[in-house]
Design a protein around this motif. Structure first.
Motif, PDB file in Angstrom:
ATOM      1  N   THR A  49       0.915  -1.069  -0.095  1.00 27.37           N
ATOM      2  CA  THR A  49       0.008   0.111  -0.021  1.00 27.37           C
ATOM      3  C   THR A  49       0.699   1.089  -0.139  1.00 27.37           C
ATOM      4  O   THR A  49       0.643   2.285  -0.656  1.00 27.37           O
ATOM      5  CB  THR A  49      -0.781   0.041   1.152  1.00 27.37           C
ATOM      6  N   GLN A  50       1.889   1.268   0.902  1.00 31.24           N
ATOM      7  CA  GLN A  50       2.781   2.270   0.972  1.00 31.24           C
ATOM      8  C   GLN A  50       3.473   2.740  -0.493  1.00 31.24           C
ATOM      9  O   GLN A  50       3.660   3.863  -0.735  1.00 31.24           O
ATOM     10  CB  GLN A  50       3.573   2.124   1.993  1.00 31.24           C
ATOM     11  N   ILE A  51       3.890   1.745  -1.082  1.00 27.18           N
ATOM     12  CA  ILE A  51       4.658   1.730  -2.104  1.00 27.18           C
ATOM     13  C   ILE A  51       3.679   2.346  -3.334  1.00 27.18           C
ATOM     14  O   ILE A  51       4.115   3.318  -4.038  1.00 27.18           O
ATOM     15  CB  ILE A  51       5.441   0.331  -2.769  1.00 27.18           C
ATOM     16  N   ASP A  52       2.502   1.950  -3.279  1.00 31.76           N
ATOM     17  CA  ASP A  52       1.469   2.449  -4.369  1.00 31.76           C
ATOM     18  C   ASP A  52       1.469   4.115  -4.016  1.00 31.76           C
ATOM     19  O   ASP A  52       1.404   4.797  -5.286  1.00 31.76           O
ATOM     20  CB  ASP A  52       0.257   1.834  -4.135  1.00 31.76           C
ATOM     21  N   LEU A  53       1.320   4.448  -2.717  1.00 35.93           N
ATOM     22  CA  LEU A  53       1.160   5.726  -2.541  1.00 35.93           C
ATOM     23  C   LEU A  53       2.402   6.476  -2.901  1.00 35.93           C
ATOM     24  O   LEU A  53       2.452   7.917  -3.439  1.00 35.93           O
ATOM     25  CB  LEU A  53       0.750   5.944  -1.083  1.00 35.93           C
ATOM     26  N   ILE A  54       3.549   6.088  -2.385  1.00 43.32           N
ATOM     27  CA  ILE A  54       4.933   6.524  -2.981  1.00 43.32           C
ATOM     28  C   ILE A  54       4.895   6.842  -4.328  1.00 43.32           C
ATOM     29  O   ILE A  54       5.404   7.694  -4.874  1.00 43.32           O
ATOM     30  CB  ILE A  54       6.055   5.809  -2.301  1.00 43.32           C
ATOM     31  N   GLY A 299      -4.190  13.609  10.720  1.00 47.49           N
ATOM     32  CA  GLY A 299      -5.477  13.912   9.862  1.00 47.49           C
ATOM     33  C   GLY A 299      -6.622  13.113  10.125  1.00 47.49           C
ATOM     34  O   GLY A 299      -6.516  11.975  10.863  1.00 47.49           O
ATOM     35  N   THR A 300      -7.652  13.620   9.964  1.00 45.45           N
ATOM     36  CA  THR A 300      -9.054  13.173  10.231  1.00 45.45           C
ATOM     37  C   THR A 300      -9.782  12.534   9.052  1.00 45.45           C
ATOM     38  O   THR A 300     -10.856  12.121   9.289  1.00 45.45           O
ATOM     39  CB  THR A 300     -10.110  14.204  10.821  1.00 45.45           C
ATOM     40  N   ARG A 301      -9.173  12.560   7.911  1.00 46.36           N
ATOM     41  CA  ARG A 301      -9.742  11.983   6.679  1.00 46.36           C
ATOM     42  C   ARG A 301      -8.731  10.988   6.249  1.00 46.36           C
ATOM     43  O   ARG A 301      -7.361  10.796   6.687  1.00 46.36           O
ATOM     44  CB  ARG A 301      -9.717  12.926   5.439  1.00 46.36           C
ATOM     45  N   PRO A 302      -9.184   9.826   5.685  1.00 41.73           N
ATOM     46  CA  PRO A 302      -8.126   8.763   5.057  1.00 41.73           C
ATOM     47  C   PRO A 302      -7.127   9.469   4.345  1.00 41.73           C
ATOM     48  O   PRO A 302      -7.275  10.593   3.459  1.00 41.73           O
ATOM     49  CB  PRO A 302      -9.055   7.944   4.045  1.00 41.73           C
ATOM     50  N   ALA A 303      -5.834   8.912   4.731  1.00 40.21           N
ATOM     51  CA  ALA A 303      -4.470   9.488   4.228  1.00 40.21           C
ATOM     52  C   ALA A 303      -4.485   9.464   2.558  1.00 40.21           C
ATOM     53  O   ALA A 303      -4.143  10.433   1.866  1.00 40.21           O
ATOM     54  CB  ALA A 303      -3.458   9.050   4.633  1.00 40.21           C
ATOM     55  N   PRO A 304      -5.166   8.324   1.971  1.00 40.34           N
ATOM     56  CA  PRO A 304      -5.116   8.292   0.317  1.00 40.34           C
ATOM     57  C   PRO A 304      -5.897   9.422  -0.267  1.00 40.34           C
ATOM     58  O   PRO A 304      -5.485   9.817  -1.454  1.00 40.34           O
ATOM     59  CB  PRO A 304      -5.623   6.978   0.046  1.00 40.34           C
ATOM     60  N   ASP A 305      -7.015   9.654   0.420  1.00 42.43           N
ATOM     61  CA  ASP A 305      -7.914  10.651  -0.298  1.00 42.43           C
ATOM     62  C   ASP A 305      -6.859  12.035   0.086  1.00 42.43           C
ATOM     63  O   ASP A 305      -6.931  13.075  -1.069  1.00 42.43           O
ATOM     64  CB  ASP A 305      -9.137  10.797   0.726  1.00 42.43           C
TER      65      ASP A 305
END
Length: 321
Positions: A49-54, A299-305
């Motif tokens: 998951t982290q690599i996809d976001l990076i 944060g209070t929202r999902p990090a990917p968003d």
């Protein structure tokens, strides 16, 4: 490029990670890992998951990603960090990306053996193709120091000594090194770094004076402060370090769902809409800040968003401003 067995005289400013982060002539953005929000004691650290976001961040022009070195989980601290061993994880992140700088913010130097650190840092530097940024600090979790046999009150002195050992290991061949914790005679540390050393970023005060940090580091990463106070720190840094050593800061970010929401203070940062965030960042650039490292853990929202919104609306605006 010199071989890993040879000393290099290349300046750190020539390295790809340094150039992407500090050599653009504009303020750049970095991200703190893990990219997750609202659960600092049990974050989502799934590497896939982290690599996809990076990779998303890399493609959008984010300059660097950073991970912290937290040797022990301390439930009383309330923040487990990024979980993985920093140098193992840096190798994984570097192998999964191609351009983004990969850094530590920061390695706890006093609790690690300086020769191991010298070898690990030079290895990530080499294996990443010069994209490594070596952020170093003295640590702030009191439970860690007795576990590793270090007196908390001595950590500033140990930090200076260990950095001296590392610099000698990177810049000499088969030269003896003696320090209070050991001696190396007849051996050598390889690989040697791609440049004279990996770019060295002091994070926080490191229990040193600003003058010491200005003399011994290649950049300084400090904490978020109100703009008036931060401007005073930046002016002092420029006076001591000159115009060519970068000034970077961290910022906690809770990206408000309303794009026009004004900034509200949270610990070490803001809850703010994207349009006002752009203005905040532009003000920091105008002040002279070279690099801002954003973290989503509060944060209070999902990090990917939040990341998608940041990459779509904020990063391009800064690049064009």
């Amino acid at each position: 490029m010199a071989s890993p067995f040879e000393l290099s005289d290349a300046p750190v400013t020539a390295l790809p990670g340094y150039r992407r982060t500090f050599g653009t002539g504009r303020m750049t953005l970095g991200l703190m890992l893990p990219i997750d929000a609202g659960r600092p004691e049990t974050p989502d650290v799934d590497p896939h998951t982290q690599i996809d976001l990076i990779r998303k961040a890399e493609a959008a022009g984010v300059a660097a990603v950073y991970l912290r070195d937290i040797p022990l989980r301390d439930p009383d601290f309330g923040d487990v960090g990024q979980v993985w061993d920093p140098f193992v994880y840096l190798g994984y992140v570097a192998a999964s990306t191609s351009e983004i700088a990969v850094g530590t913010a920061a390695v706890v130097v006093p609790v690690r053996h300086p020769l191991h650190l010298a070898k690990e840092a030079a290895s990530v530097d080499r294996l990443s193709g010069g994209r490594f940024l070596f952020g170093v600090a003295t640590g702030d979790r009191s439970s860690e120091f007795p576990a590793f046999g270090v007196e908390e009150g001595d950590r500033g002195e140990v930090f200076r000594e260990h950095l001296g050992v590392m610099n000698r290991a990177w810049t000499t061949e088969r030269k003896g090194i003696r320090w209070s914790g050991g001696r190396m005679w007849g051996g050598d540390i390889v690989p040697k770094p791609t440049a004279v050393r990996p770019p060295l970023i002091t994070v926080g005060s490191c229990q040193q004076s600003m003058a010491w940090n200005a003399e011994h580091s290649d950049a300084w990463l400090t904490y978020h402060r109100d703009p008036v106070t931060q401007a005073k720190y930046l002016a002092q840094w420029r006076e001591l370090a000159g115009p060519d050593k970068p000034f970077a800061q961290s910022m906690s970010l809770d990206l408000h769902p309303d794009p026009d929401a004004p900034p509200a203070t949270i610990k070490f940062g803001y809850r703010v809409g994207r349009n006002c965030l752009v203005q905040l960042l532009m003000d920091l650039e105008k002040m002279g800040v070279d690099h801002v490292v954003l973290g989503f853990k509060r944060g209070t929202r999902p990090a990917p968003d939040m990341l998608d919104e940041l990459l779509e609306y904020v990063v391009p605006t800064l690049a064009l401003s």
